[in-house]
Scaffold this active site. Structure first.
Site, short mmCIF file in Angstrom:
data_model
loop_
_atom_site.label_atom_id
_atom_site.label_comp_id
_atom_site.label_asym_id
_atom_site.label_seq_id
_atom_site.Cartn_x
_atom_site.Cartn_y
_atom_site.Cartn_z
CG HIS A 178 -1.63 1.30 1.45
ND1 HIS A 178 -2.96 1.48 1.12
CD2 HIS A 178 -1.21 2.47 2.00
CE1 HIS A 178 -3.31 2.72 1.44
NE2 HIS A 178 -2.27 3.33 1.98
CD GLU A 179 1.68 3.78 3.68
OE1 GLU A 179 1.99 4.81 3.04
OE2 GLU A 179 0.64 3.71 4.36
CG HIS A 182 0.31 6.28 -0.85
ND1 HIS A 182 -0.84 6.84 -1.38
CD2 HIS A 182 -0.06 5.74 0.33
CE1 HIS A 182 -1.85 6.65 -0.54
NE2 HIS A 182 -1.40 5.97 0.50
CD GLU A 202 -4.93 6.34 1.85
OE1 GLU A 202 -4.97 5.16 2.22
OE2 GLU A 202 -3.92 7.05 1.97
#
Length: 365
Positions: A178-179, A182, A202
């Site tokens: 997920h990170e 980004h 998100e």
């Protein structure tokens, strides 16, 4: 009206893209049952973030005056240890090719970065987060009882959790994916971190997180849990993860933390000035659309479904794109495959209320 501390918190949340939303930390900060966790949540919320930095690419000019970059399809990882401080980058503890060390968090971060790199390469032929083989940096043991993990514009940063509610964030591969997602979004074309575009930001990061975990485990869409952050809660919490992509609003329901607030469709869309306009809350809507789409197609979600999402992200979206605009972009990409893919995708977006079937004609494959 927000006071200065609350305003700084909102700005910090927007910059750092933390995996744990501020509304959950706010709730935890008021806990009587978990005093250590409450104090850790308060420290996490008010702590000053590191300065925002932009990733840089090192390019060179050859003898003919041509701009070139050396790219190799292999990860280049560097793990550092903040040693409980809130200062980055920290002390180098493991570099690419080094043997595993005694610190579990270091090894988990190293392996997680590698798994994300491999998913991006296999699924999208993308060489690292910038597409040019950039180094993957991470810092572990950030802060004291720090209840979050975040992407700071240049590196992954992991807290260790408070031990009562949250445990080490490096243990969740979906958090790492997920990170780093980004980071991909940052390089492909930033989506404004506010309102619907922020919720898309998100959600797409959640998609990358889920795909990283599924790719690493070799799971098909119907074998996957579709959970984001599974394993970061301690056993004392009534919950399985931070979010459920397939069933938004069901990830946790705890006496201290409250119930998961994510809506599953547009009828429950939350309009709020908090959470940068609900970016973590409303991301459940496009999350569910992706999960439904992948399940309808079957097979590996990082293949057809993931490819449609990735190409839509790369298609030149407005920075403040709405859910409907992103849905249209995905349908355009699906139309380049076949009618069955378009039909499955349209059904998914219709199920979450983002598009109305009557407003869209069938697209030929």
């Amino acid at each position: 009206m927000m006071n200065a501390a609350e305003d700084e918190r909102e700005k910090s949340a927007g910059r750092l893209r933390g995996i744990v939303p501020a509304y959950l930390l706010d709730r935890l900060a008021q806990s009587d049952r978990y005093p250590q966790a409450a104090q850790a949540a308060r420290q996490t919320l008010i702590g000053r973030p590191p300065a925002e930095r932009r990733a840089q690419l090192e390019l060179s000019i050859d003898e003919n005056g041509t701009l070139v970059a050396s790219v190799e399809a292999a990860p280049d990882r560097m793990i550092r240890d903040a040693q409980g401080a809130e200062t980055l980058p920290g002390v180098l503890v493991r570099a690419e090719g080094d043997a595993a060390v005694a610190d579990v968090a270091v090894n988990q971060a190293y392996d997680g970065l590698g798994s994300t790199f491999q998913m991006l390469l296999d699924a999208f032929e993308r060489n690292s987060i910038d597409g040019l083989g950039s180094r993957l940096d991470a810092t572990v043991h950030y802060g004291a009882d720090y209840d979050n993990a975040f992407w700071d514009g240049e590196r992954m940063v992991f807290g260790d959790g408070d031990g009562q509610v949250f445990q080490g964030f490096t243990a969740s591969l979906s958090v790492i994916g997920h990170e780093l997602g980004h980071g991909v979004i940052q390089h492909v074309g930033e989506l404004e971190y506010q309102g619907e575009s922020g919720a898309l930001n998100e959600s797409i990061a959640d998609v990358f997180g889920a795909l990283t975990e599924q790719h690493s485990l070799g799971q098909s869409a119907d074998e996957a849990t579709w959970l984001i952050g599974a394993g970061i809660f301690t056993p004392s919490v009534d919950g399985v993860a931070l979010r459920s992509m397939l069933h938004p609003g069901t990830a946790y329901d705890d006496p201290e933390l409250g119930a998961d607030p994510q809506p599953a469709d547009m009828s429950g869309y939350v309009r709020t000035s908090e959470d940068n306009g609900g970016v973590h809350i409303n991301s459940g809507i496009p999350n569910r659309a992706f999960a439904l789409f992948a399940l309808e197609l079957g097979g590996k979600a990082w293949e057809t479904a993931g490819g449609v999402w990735y190409r839509a992200l790369s298609s030149g979206l407005r920075t403040n794109a709405t859910f409907a605009e992103f849905a249209d972009a995905t349908i355009t990409e699906a139309g380049k495959i076949d009618r069955a893919t378009v039909r499955a995708l349209r059904d998914a977006w219709t199920a979450v209320g983002v598009i109305a079937r009557s407003n869209h004609e069938q697209t030929s494959g």
